[in-house]
Enzyme design. Structure first.
Site, PDB file in Angstrom:
ATOM      1  N   GLY A 135       0.800  -1.219   0.000  1.00 11.01           N
ATOM      2  CA  GLY A 135       0.000   0.000   0.000  1.00 11.01           C
ATOM      3  C   GLY A 135       0.833   1.269   0.000  1.00 11.01           C
ATOM      4  O   GLY A 135       0.296   2.358   0.033  1.00 11.01           O
ATOM      5  N   CYS A 136       2.148   1.116  -0.030  1.00 12.28           N
ATOM      6  CA  CYS A 136       3.027   2.289  -0.093  1.00 12.28           C
ATOM      7  C   CYS A 136       3.515   2.462  -1.525  1.00 12.28           C
ATOM      8  O   CYS A 136       3.860   1.498  -2.192  1.00 12.28           O
ATOM      9  CB  CYS A 136       4.246   2.103   0.813  1.00 12.28           C
ATOM     10  SG  CYS A 136       3.883   2.379   2.534  1.00 12.28           S
ATOM     11  N   GLN A 137       3.556   3.709  -1.958  1.00 10.68           N
ATOM     12  CA  GLN A 137       4.062   4.019  -3.289  1.00 10.68           C
ATOM     13  C   GLN A 137       5.571   3.744  -3.341  1.00 10.68           C
ATOM     14  O   GLN A 137       6.076   3.198  -4.299  1.00 10.68           O
ATOM     15  CB  GLN A 137       3.780   5.492  -3.597  1.00 10.68           C
ATOM     16  CG  GLN A 137       4.150   5.918  -4.986  1.00 10.68           C
ATOM     17  CD  GLN A 137       3.794   7.378  -5.229  1.00 10.68           C
ATOM     18  OE1 GLN A 137       3.573   8.146  -4.305  1.00 10.68           O
ATOM     19  NE2 GLN A 137       3.734   7.751  -6.484  1.00 10.68           N
TER      20      GLN A 137
END
Length: 141
Positions: free
Chosen positions: A51-53
């Site tokens: 969920g982290c870029q």
């Protein structure tokens, strides 16, 4: 040993010293430089926060009934964000991490000054740290 709440209050006080967000970003970058770095052997897909870029790895170990986090990121702002969270939650009992309030993030104005993707990443980081705490708390019971 300071409680999570005491550490969070220190972080809020630090951020209040800065007049604008450029200074706060610079402070976050500095915090990222002091982050207890994860060992290379733990930079695996299992430790990658979904969920982290950016890429953010977090590893947790139980030491004397306290959870110790190490982390790293490939992006300087993200590294500063995870450094704030590691500072707040590392060296704390899993139960305290599970029950910890995270409103200090709102108090320093972090969410509102992040891009939507970074804000989602922040939420994912908090969830992951709490999930580690749940897993270790289960082992302690």
């Amino acid at each position: 040993m300071k409680t999570i709440k005491e550490i969070q209050e220190e972080i809020v006080d630090e951020f209040e010293m800065f007049d604008d967000w450029m200074q706060r970003y610079e402070h976050m970058i500095e915090l990222g430089k002091s982050l207890p770095l994860i060992e290379e052997k733990y930079k695996t897909d299992d430790n990658l926060i979904k969920g982290c870029q950016s890429k953010v790895w977090v590893h947790a170990e139980l030491e004397d009934d306290r959870l110790v986090f190490t982390s790293d990121s490939d992006a300087i702002i993200t590294k500063g964000i995870i450094a704030i969270l590691v500072r707040a939650f590392s060296n704390q009992p899993p139960k305290a991490i599970i029950e910890a309030d995270t409103t200090f993030i709102d108090e320093i104005g972090l969410k509102e000054h992040l891009s939507p993707t970074r804000a989602n990443g922040l939420v994912s980081m908090i969830k992951q740290l709490k999930m580690y705490a749940v897993a270790y708390q289960t082992q302690l019971n």
